[in-house]
Scaffold this motif. Structure first.
Motif, PDB file in Angstrom:
ATOM      1  N   ALA A 113      20.233  27.883  79.580  1.00 29.55           N
ATOM      2  CA  ALA A 113      19.281  27.594  80.650  1.00 29.55           C
ATOM      3  C   ALA A 113      18.798  28.894  81.262  1.00 29.55           C
ATOM      4  O   ALA A 113      19.515  29.897  81.265  1.00 29.55           O
ATOM      5  CB  ALA A 113      19.926  26.717  81.719  1.00 29.55           C
ATOM      6  N   THR A 136      16.844  30.694  84.756  1.00 30.66           N
ATOM      7  CA  THR A 136      16.469  30.486  86.155  1.00 30.66           C
ATOM      8  C   THR A 136      14.954  30.517  86.284  1.00 30.66           C
ATOM      9  O   THR A 136      14.250  31.114  85.458  1.00 30.66           O
ATOM     10  CB  THR A 136      17.069  31.589  87.043  1.00 30.66           C
ATOM     11  OG1 THR A 136      16.682  32.864  86.525  1.00 30.66           O
ATOM     12  CG2 THR A 136      18.597  31.479  87.089  1.00 30.66           C
ATOM     13  N   GLU A 137      14.456  29.836  87.299  1.00 33.63           N
ATOM     14  CA  GLU A 137      13.017  29.853  87.543  1.00 33.63           C
ATOM     15  C   GLU A 137      12.577  31.244  87.985  1.00 33.63           C
ATOM     16  O   GLU A 137      13.283  31.916  88.752  1.00 33.63           O
ATOM     17  CB  GLU A 137      12.649  28.842  88.622  1.00 33.63           C
ATOM     18  CG  GLU A 137      12.751  27.400  88.190  1.00 33.63           C
ATOM     19  CD  GLU A 137      12.250  26.451  89.267  1.00 33.63           C
ATOM     20  OE1 GLU A 137      11.910  26.949  90.363  1.00 33.63           O
ATOM     21  OE2 GLU A 137      12.202  25.232  89.017  1.00 33.63           O
ATOM     22  N   ASN A 174      10.254  27.579  76.603  1.00 37.11           N
ATOM     23  CA  ASN A 174       9.974  26.258  77.165  1.00 37.11           C
ATOM     24  C   ASN A 174       9.085  26.320  78.411  1.00 37.11           C
ATOM     25  O   ASN A 174       8.937  25.316  79.115  1.00 37.11           O
ATOM     26  CB  ASN A 174      11.287  25.544  77.502  1.00 37.11           C
ATOM     27  CG  ASN A 174      12.101  25.236  76.263  1.00 37.11           C
ATOM     28  OD1 ASN A 174      11.539  24.910  75.211  1.00 37.11           O
ATOM     29  ND2 ASN A 174      13.414  25.354  76.366  1.00 37.11           N
ATOM     30  N   ASN A 175       8.565  27.512  78.677  1.00 34.34           N
ATOM     31  CA  ASN A 175       7.629  27.708  79.794  1.00 34.34           C
ATOM     32  C   ASN A 175       8.213  27.229  81.129  1.00 34.34           C
ATOM     33  O   ASN A 175       7.672  26.344  81.798  1.00 34.34           O
ATOM     34  CB  ASN A 175       6.308  26.986  79.510  1.00 34.34           C
ATOM     35  CG  ASN A 175       5.570  27.571  78.326  1.00 34.34           C
ATOM     36  OD1 ASN A 175       5.647  28.778  78.054  1.00 34.34           O
ATOM     37  ND2 ASN A 175       4.864  26.730  77.585  1.00 34.34           N
ATOM     38  N   VAL A 176       9.332  27.819  81.456  1.00 30.82           N
ATOM     39  CA  VAL A 176       9.930  27.539  82.772  1.00 30.82           C
ATOM     40  C   VAL A 176       9.059  28.190  83.833  1.00 30.82           C
ATOM     41  O   VAL A 176       8.820  29.402  83.803  1.00 30.82           O
ATOM     42  CB  VAL A 176      11.371  28.081  82.848  1.00 30.82           C
ATOM     43  CG1 VAL A 176      11.960  27.836  84.241  1.00 30.82           C
ATOM     44  CG2 VAL A 176      12.220  27.436  81.779  1.00 30.82           C
ATOM     45  N   THR A 177       8.552  27.363  84.752  1.00 29.19           N
ATOM     46  CA  THR A 177       7.559  27.822  85.726  1.00 29.19           C
ATOM     47  C   THR A 177       8.155  27.860  87.119  1.00 29.19           C
ATOM     48  O   THR A 177       8.861  26.936  87.536  1.00 29.19           O
ATOM     49  CB  THR A 177       6.336  26.890  85.711  1.00 29.19           C
ATOM     50  OG1 THR A 177       5.833  26.788  84.380  1.00 29.19           O
ATOM     51  CG2 THR A 177       5.235  27.422  86.611  1.00 29.19           C
TER      52      THR A 177
END
Length: 212
Positions: A14, A16-17, A89-92
């Motif tokens: 995972a 972080t943003e 995954n393009n974490v925004t």
């Protein structure tokens, strides 16, 4: 003999943003485009997503820290959002927002009215393409004259007889009075005619008999 159990450890990967972009600001603004720039956020960012609030069809991803949005409506109010993005995954992250008007377009068909007197000039025009909330009228070379109207016509009074004037009309939008380019028209006020007293001529007629 007891069975052998193979245990499998699932790995959860995972990210972080990303943080907010910093110092989001506008650059050059025209009637149909707005230039934006910002600084990278604290931490990491691999790209940036640009959105127009209320326009779900516009979604632009860039890897630079500046971009020019084109194809906008003149004199329109926009809320622009910029978000940092990381990973496959393009974490925004959360969006930074900026609020701005495009410049209004030039008013159309500026002309003088039928009535031009010694001290006044009537002008009229048509609203520009896009939006306009009011209009600014100026006289070139006279910085003390500045009039704002919401209609598309006006009469300027208090002028000098027989004088040459260049009048400027500019569309305005927004609370901060964002103005576009001006349309202009040049015209004379009517001159005053001096009234001359007719000359008095005296005639003396002498009647003499003709000799036949």
């Amino acid at each position: 003999m007891s069975p052998i159990h193979k245990l499998r450890n699932d790995l959860l990967i995972a990210g972080t943003e990303p943080d907010l972009v910093k110092n989001l600001m506008t650059g050059i603004i025209t009637t149909t485009s707005i230039s934006l720039s910002w600084e990278k956020p604290d931490g990491n960012a691999s790209s940036y997503e640009i959105q127009i609030l209320g326009d779900p069809t516009f979604n632009k991803t860039v890897t630079t820290t500046s971009y020019t949005i084109e194809g906008l409506t003149p004199g329109n109010y926009y809320t622009l959002l910029v978000s940092a993005v990381v990973g496959e995954n393009n974490v925004t992250g959360n969006s930074s927002a900026i609020f701005v008007y495009t410049k209004p377009e030039v008013v159309k068909n500026l002309m003088t009215g039928v009535i031009i007197t010694t001290t006044s000039i009537s002008v009229s025009w048509e609203k520009p393409d896009g939006n306009a909330s009011s209009y600014e009228i100026q006289i070139l070379g006279e910085p003390t004259f500045n009039k704002t109207v919401t209609s598309t016509s006006d009469t300027i009074g208090g002028l000098t007889p027989g004088n040459y004037y260049t009048l400027l009309v500019t569309a305005v939008v927004g609370e901060n009075n964002v103005t576009g380019s001006s349309s202009e028209i040049s015209v004379y006020t009517m001159g005053t005619k001096s009234i001359q007293t007719p000359l008095n001529f005296s005639f003396f007629v002498s009647l003499q008999p003709f000799a036949l």
